[in-house]
Design an enzyme around this catalytic site. Structure first.
Site, PDB file in Angstrom:
ATOM      1  N   TYR A 163      22.199  -2.238 -14.292  1.00 12.96           N
ATOM      2  CA  TYR A 163      22.938  -2.962 -15.330  1.00 12.96           C
ATOM      3  C   TYR A 163      23.133  -4.425 -14.925  1.00 12.96           C
ATOM      4  O   TYR A 163      22.999  -5.327 -15.755  1.00 12.96           O
ATOM      5  CB  TYR A 163      24.287  -2.291 -15.573  1.00 12.96           C
ATOM      6  CG  TYR A 163      25.192  -3.088 -16.486  1.00 12.96           C
ATOM      7  CD1 TYR A 163      24.930  -3.165 -17.854  1.00 12.96           C
ATOM      8  CD2 TYR A 163      26.289  -3.779 -15.983  1.00 12.96           C
ATOM      9  CE1 TYR A 163      25.747  -3.912 -18.693  1.00 12.96           C
ATOM     10  CE2 TYR A 163      27.118  -4.521 -16.823  1.00 12.96           C
ATOM     11  CZ  TYR A 163      26.843  -4.584 -18.170  1.00 12.96           C
ATOM     12  OH  TYR A 163      27.654  -5.335 -18.999  1.00 12.96           O
ATOM     13  N   GLU A 170      19.374 -11.069 -19.109  1.00 14.65           N
ATOM     14  CA  GLU A 170      19.919 -11.595 -20.361  1.00 14.65           C
ATOM     15  C   GLU A 170      20.271 -13.082 -20.221  1.00 14.65           C
ATOM     16  O   GLU A 170      20.040 -13.874 -21.142  1.00 14.65           O
ATOM     17  CB  GLU A 170      21.152 -10.795 -20.766  1.00 14.65           C
ATOM     18  CG  GLU A 170      20.844  -9.363 -21.191  1.00 14.65           C
ATOM     19  CD  GLU A 170      22.105  -8.563 -21.453  1.00 14.65           C
ATOM     20  OE1 GLU A 170      23.189  -9.170 -21.503  1.00 14.65           O
ATOM     21  OE2 GLU A 170      22.010  -7.337 -21.620  1.00 14.65           O
TER      22      GLU A 170
END
Length: 234
Positions: A163, A170
């Site tokens: 994650y 991102e």
């Protein structure tokens, strides 16, 4: 007669409760199964295209899997209602952050066609799919009461560093998108504020990711302790 009527009402309430429970369980099972199949197709398609076309496949990966990815991410909003309604037992805040950050980034990628062919978008989709393929099979096994300690460890331990890597990807994706939303003389007011909105979103993304990791660590500790207690009882 009063006793018979009370007994019938009790049986009807128990029956309706069982029907409702089974319907909720069936719904959440097919939802997780759909998400698992969707992300499996996306990952398989991405890997197959890479082995077939090599690095050239990175340029049009989003065009190949973008629709299915958008559908899966749009449906993931339902998970917030699942948690709020008690169908799924999970923390609402980290799931809210995860769902919103994915959908916001996906909307940005859809609106900016210039970055859809960037390799970083392919890497981002890859991390998203790996994360979901670690979560949805675990949810399916939990519904069938057959989760293993290996699956539990993978879901709540390996998921955390992956994650963090996805959030870093991102951030890189947002930086790569900045040149394509730079204000120009002929641009509209919305386009002229685009870079500032993206830059302002970065600290929000970092803060949300930090809260999510903190919550996930607490959730991991809770589930592992629960598993250990269960094994000691046996």
């Amino acid at each position: 007669m009063a006793g018979v009527e009370f007994s019938l009402r009790k049986e009807c309430s128990v029956f309706s409760g069982r029907v409702g429970f089974s319907f909720r369980q069936a719904y959440i099972f097919f939802y997780n199964l759909f998400q698992f199949c969707g992300h499996t197709w996306i990952l398989s398609n991405t890997i197959a295209r890479f082995f077939t076309f090599g690095q050239d496949a990175l340029a049009d990966t989003f065009y190949s899997v973008g629709f299915v990815m958008s559908l899966c991410q749009l449906l993931s909003i339902l998970e917030l209602f699942h948690i709020a309604d008690g169908i799924e037992k999970a923390r609402l805040l980290p799931r809210l952050i995860q769902v919103m950050e994915k959908n916001i980034l996906l909307i940005m990628i859809i609106m900016l066609e210039e970055i859809q062919s960037k390799p970083v978008v392919c890497v981002l989709l890859f991390f998203w799919n790996i994360l979901d393929l670690l979560r949805y099979p675990y949810e399916l096994l939990c519904l069938m009461d057959t989760p293993s300690i290996a699956m539990l460890w993978t879901r709540y331990t390996l998921w955390i560093p992956l994650y963090i890597l996805s959030v870093a990807t991102e951030v890189v994706t947002i930086y790569r998108a900045l040149p394509y939303v730079e204000p120009t003389v002929s641009s509209s007011c919305l386009n002229s504020t685009g870079p500032f909105v993206l830059m302002a979103y970065l600290p929000v993304l970092a803060l949300g990711a930090s809260v999510t990791v903190w919550q996930l660590l607490k959730e991991r500790q809770h589930h592992l302790e629960k598993w250990c207690k269960k094994m000691k009882r046996k």
